[in-house]
Design a protein around this motif. Sequence first.
Motif, short mmCIF file in Angstrom:
data_model
loop_
_atom_site.label_atom_id
_atom_site.label_comp_id
_atom_site.label_asym_id
_atom_site.label_seq_id
_atom_site.Cartn_x
_atom_site.Cartn_y
_atom_site.Cartn_z
N ARG A 36 -4.79 9.42 -1.08
CA ARG A 36 -4.87 8.44 -0.03
C ARG A 36 -6.05 7.94 0.28
NH1 ARG A 36 -1.95 11.61 5.03
NH2 ARG A 36 0.22 11.29 4.43
N VAL A 37 -7.28 8.43 -0.15
CA VAL A 37 -8.57 7.81 -0.14
C VAL A 37 -8.87 7.12 -1.46
CG1 VAL A 37 -11.08 8.28 -0.15
CG2 VAL A 37 -9.58 9.55 1.33
N ALA A 38 -8.18 7.64 -2.59
CA ALA A 38 -8.42 6.85 -3.61
C ALA A 38 -7.65 5.42 -3.80
CB ALA A 38 -8.17 7.64 -4.89
N TYR A 62 1.10 -1.22 0.19
CA TYR A 62 -0.07 -0.26 -0.28
C TYR A 62 0.83 1.46 0.01
CZ TYR A 62 -2.85 3.85 1.90
OH TYR A 62 -3.40 4.97 2.30
N ASN A 110 -6.87 13.39 -0.99
CA ASN A 110 -7.79 12.62 -1.87
C ASN A 110 -7.28 11.50 -2.59
OD1 ASN A 110 -9.78 14.37 -1.49
ND2 ASN A 110 -9.17 15.67 -2.99
N GLY A 157 -6.50 4.12 -1.23
CA GLY A 157 -6.98 2.91 0.01
C GLY A 157 -8.16 2.42 -0.70
N THR A 158 -9.16 3.07 -1.34
CA THR A 158 -10.27 2.29 -1.89
C THR A 158 -10.18 1.54 -2.68
OG1 THR A 158 -11.38 4.46 -1.25
CG2 THR A 158 -12.67 2.91 -2.72
N THR A 159 -9.07 1.64 -3.56
CA THR A 159 -8.69 0.95 -4.92
C THR A 159 -8.00 -0.33 -4.49
OG1 THR A 159 -8.59 2.68 -6.57
CG2 THR A 159 -7.54 0.75 -7.03
N CYS A 160 -7.13 -0.28 -3.67
CA CYS A 160 -6.39 -1.56 -2.97
C CYS A 160 -7.49 -2.39 -1.97
CB CYS A 160 -5.51 -0.97 -1.85
SG CYS A 160 -4.04 -0.26 -2.75
N ALA A 161 -8.52 -1.60 -1.46
CA ALA A 161 -9.28 -2.71 -0.56
C ALA A 161 -10.22 -3.33 -1.76
CB ALA A 161 -10.38 -1.60 0.26
N VAL A 162 -10.81 -2.63 -2.67
CA VAL A 162 -11.67 -3.31 -3.91
C VAL A 162 -10.89 -4.25 -4.34
CG1 VAL A 162 -12.98 -2.97 -6.03
CG2 VAL A 162 -13.35 -1.23 -3.83
#
Length: 64
Positions: free
Chosen positions: A39-41, A15, A37, A43-48
């Motif tokens: 970090r959020v993008a 990550y 923004n 993090g969300t992409t890695c989680a999905v």
Amino acid sequence: MITSIFFVLGVITLYWSILNWVTAKAESQNKPVNIKNIRVAVGTTCAVVSVFALQLIVRDSHLS
């Protein structure tokens, strides 16, 4: 237990390396960058991606 610790450390390292790469690419474009923004993008992409990857691994098995 030890394998789980190293797995989590590997995921965190992956990550952070992706985050640093994306941040460097964004900053090299000489545009104003909002790190929050990014970090959020990332993090969300890695989680999905990890959720779908885990689903693909266990599909058609007794674990699904």
